[in-house]
Enzyme design. Structure first.
Site, short mmCIF file in Angstrom:
data_model
loop_
_atom_site.label_atom_id
_atom_site.label_comp_id
_atom_site.label_asym_id
_atom_site.label_seq_id
_atom_site.Cartn_x
_atom_site.Cartn_y
_atom_site.Cartn_z
N ASP A 1 9.17 5.06 -5.63
CA ASP A 1 8.30 3.92 -5.36
C ASP A 1 9.12 2.67 -5.65
O ASP A 1 9.25 2.23 -6.79
CB ASP A 1 7.05 3.97 -6.25
CG ASP A 1 6.12 2.78 -5.99
OD1 ASP A 1 6.54 1.84 -5.29
OD2 ASP A 1 4.99 2.80 -6.51
N LYS B 1 6.04 -5.11 -1.30
CA LYS B 1 6.13 -6.46 -1.87
C LYS B 1 7.14 -7.41 -1.23
O LYS B 1 6.75 -8.31 -0.49
CB LYS B 1 6.37 -6.36 -3.37
CG LYS B 1 5.13 -5.83 -4.11
CD LYS B 1 5.17 -6.11 -5.58
CE LYS B 1 3.84 -5.91 -6.25
NZ LYS B 1 3.53 -4.54 -6.65
N PHE C 1 2.73 2.80 -11.98
CA PHE C 1 1.75 2.10 -11.14
C PHE C 1 2.10 2.31 -9.68
O PHE C 1 3.21 1.97 -9.25
CB PHE C 1 1.68 0.60 -11.44
CG PHE C 1 0.64 -0.09 -10.60
CD1 PHE C 1 -0.71 0.08 -10.87
CD2 PHE C 1 1.00 -0.85 -9.50
CE1 PHE C 1 -1.68 -0.52 -10.07
CE2 PHE C 1 0.03 -1.46 -8.69
CZ PHE C 1 -1.31 -1.28 -8.98
C1 PLP Z 1 2.48 -3.62 -6.50
C2 PLP Z 1 2.87 -2.20 -6.52
C3 PLP Z 1 2.16 -1.24 -5.78
C4 PLP Z 1 0.90 -1.56 -5.01
O1 PLP Z 1 1.13 -2.44 -3.97
P1 PLP Z 1 -0.14 -3.09 -3.20
O2 PLP Z 1 0.51 -3.86 -2.09
O3 PLP Z 1 -0.86 -3.95 -4.18
O4 PLP Z 1 -0.98 -1.96 -2.72
C5 PLP Z 1 2.64 0.06 -5.78
N1 PLP Z 1 3.74 0.41 -6.49
C6 PLP Z 1 4.43 -0.47 -7.22
C7 PLP Z 1 5.65 -0.04 -7.95
C8 PLP Z 1 4.01 -1.80 -7.27
O5 PLP Z 1 4.69 -2.68 -8.02
#
Ligand code: PLP
Length: 393
Positions: free
Chosen positions: A215, A244, A128
């Site tokens: 990520d 986050k 994700f």
């Molecule tokens: C939450 C998340 C995203 C997306 O972040 P947003 O602030 O909602 O755009 C991308 N990568 C990972 C691993 C995430 O947990």
């Protein structure tokens, strides 16, 4: 539910009016122990005095001035993050998808600068990376992509934790310029990396001249017990995406880069109006300061392993419980069936938990969680999960 909001979320029927530490209160004055933390965002818990003070003081001085000028708080934050991650440069944005967008654009530009006409980024099944067009394409979930075709070109997908698959694609596709991967897959169901996976990816990236891009939007900022999850391994990436937990609730994202990757962007290549404004950077600086001063990495490690062990001893090996896994305060309990209804069961008892990937109870509490609160969470799940499994059987 408001008829004026676009129908993008299946929201739970309650609203919170205040928070303190690991607790939230709803409109009726009911208190909840928060093991969601705004989806791994509120690392300091709620209303943390250091964060509140920093945001108030900065708001009184200067909220926004734009990236047309130097932004001193942004420079300070870049230096601090680069120091913590041993990276060379930072780009600031406002969210996780934007941090990944920056990484994707950086990788494509890096490819073009090397003469690769159609750069390809290797991404993972169950990944994700966000909801923008590029990041939903990079994500490994049909549910997230369906209806938004045409998707973006320039991605190749392989199974997670399968370094041989990455090597195979790198060998056969001369367009490959980068690998983008989460150190622990979050939304995909809390899947940690296999022990030697990152080292093998590093070796493949070195061999083929690829950027290793992590990520760490969910895993970063002490969530797993180190500042960044890659620091459990001794392997260093070229690019890191953060968001986050970085502002502990104030929106901010960052893309960090090292070596050649740090020199790719030139003025005009990328930008963000709000990115790294004084308010967001003050929040992030206060967050990092609080994590350091209050020993929250250590706390995430200690309370996280305690919670994992408590959950394993309460639920491990039970029929219907597939696996209990995680790192630091990022823990998943995978059942053998969809368990979304457990969210309401827990809530009725005064606990906020999340279910991701249909079958995985995800716990991402604030980094300030105490051992006693962890024990409470374990006792709750020890109570409600077996009842649920008996009913649903
Ligand atoms: C939450 C998340 C995203 C997306 O972040 P947003 O602030 O909602 O755009 C991308 N990568 C990972 C691993 C995430 O947990």
């Amino acid at each position: 539910m408001s008829e004026y909001l676009m129908n993008t979320y299946a929201r739970q029927p309650l609203a919170f009016v205040k928070g303190e530490g690991a607790y939230l209160w709803d409109e009726e004055g009911r208190r909840y122990l928060d093991a969601v933390a705004g989806v791994a965002v509120n690392g300091l818990g709620h209303a943390h005095p250091r964060l509140v003070k920093a945001v108030c003081e900065q708001a009184q001085m200067l909220i926004h001035s734009s990236n047309l000028y130097r932004v001193k708080r942004q420079e300070e934050l870049a230096e601090r993050l680069c120091g913590l991650a041993r990276m060379d440069r930072a780009f600031f944005c406002n969210s996780g998808c934007e941090a990944n967008e920056a990484a994707i654009k950086l990788a494509r530009l890096y490819g073009h600068q090397k003469g690769v006409e159609n750069p390809v980024i290797i991404v993972m099944e169950k990944a994700f990376h966000g909801r923008t067009l590029a990041t939903l394409t990079a994500s490994g979930s049909r549910k997230i992509q369906a209806g938004f075709e045409p998707l973006m070109p320039g991605f190749a997908r392989v199974p997670y934790n399968d370094a041989d698959a990455v090597r195979l694609v790198a060998q056969h596709n001369p367009g490959v310029v980068a690998v983008l991967v989460e150190p622990v897959q979050g939304e995909g169901g809390v899947h940690p990396m296999a022990a030697d996976y990152l080292a093998r990816l590093r070796a493949i990236c070195d061999e083929f001249g690829l950027l290793l891009m992590l990520d760490e939007v969910q895993t970063g900022i002490a969530r797993t017990g180190e500042w960044f999850a890659f620091q459990h391994t001794g392997i260093e990436p070229d690019v890191i995406a953060l968001a986050k937990g970085l502002g502990a609730g104030v929106p901010i994202g960052a893309c960090l880069a090292r070596g050649a990757a740090a020199e790719v962007f030139k003025p005009g290549n990328h930008g963000s109006t709000f990115g790294g404004n004084p308010l967001a950077c003050a929040a992030a600086l206060a967050t990092l300061e609080a994590i350091e001063q209050e020993g929250l990495r250590e706390n995430a490690r200690r309370v996280g392993s305690h919670l994992l062990a408590a959950l394993r001893s309460a639920l491990g090996g039970r029929p219907g419980v597939r696996e209990i896994r995680g790192q630091g305060l990022m823990i998943g309990v995978e059942l053998d069936r969809p368990c979304g209804e457990l969210v309401a069961v827990a809530r009725e008892r005064g606990y906020l938990v999340n279910v991701t990937s249909d079958t995985v109870i995800r716990l991402v509490p604030p980094l300030i969680l105490t051992v006693e609160q962890a024990d409470e969470l374990a006792a709750l799940l020890a109570d409600i999960v077996p009842v649920f499994l008996r009913q649903a059987a």
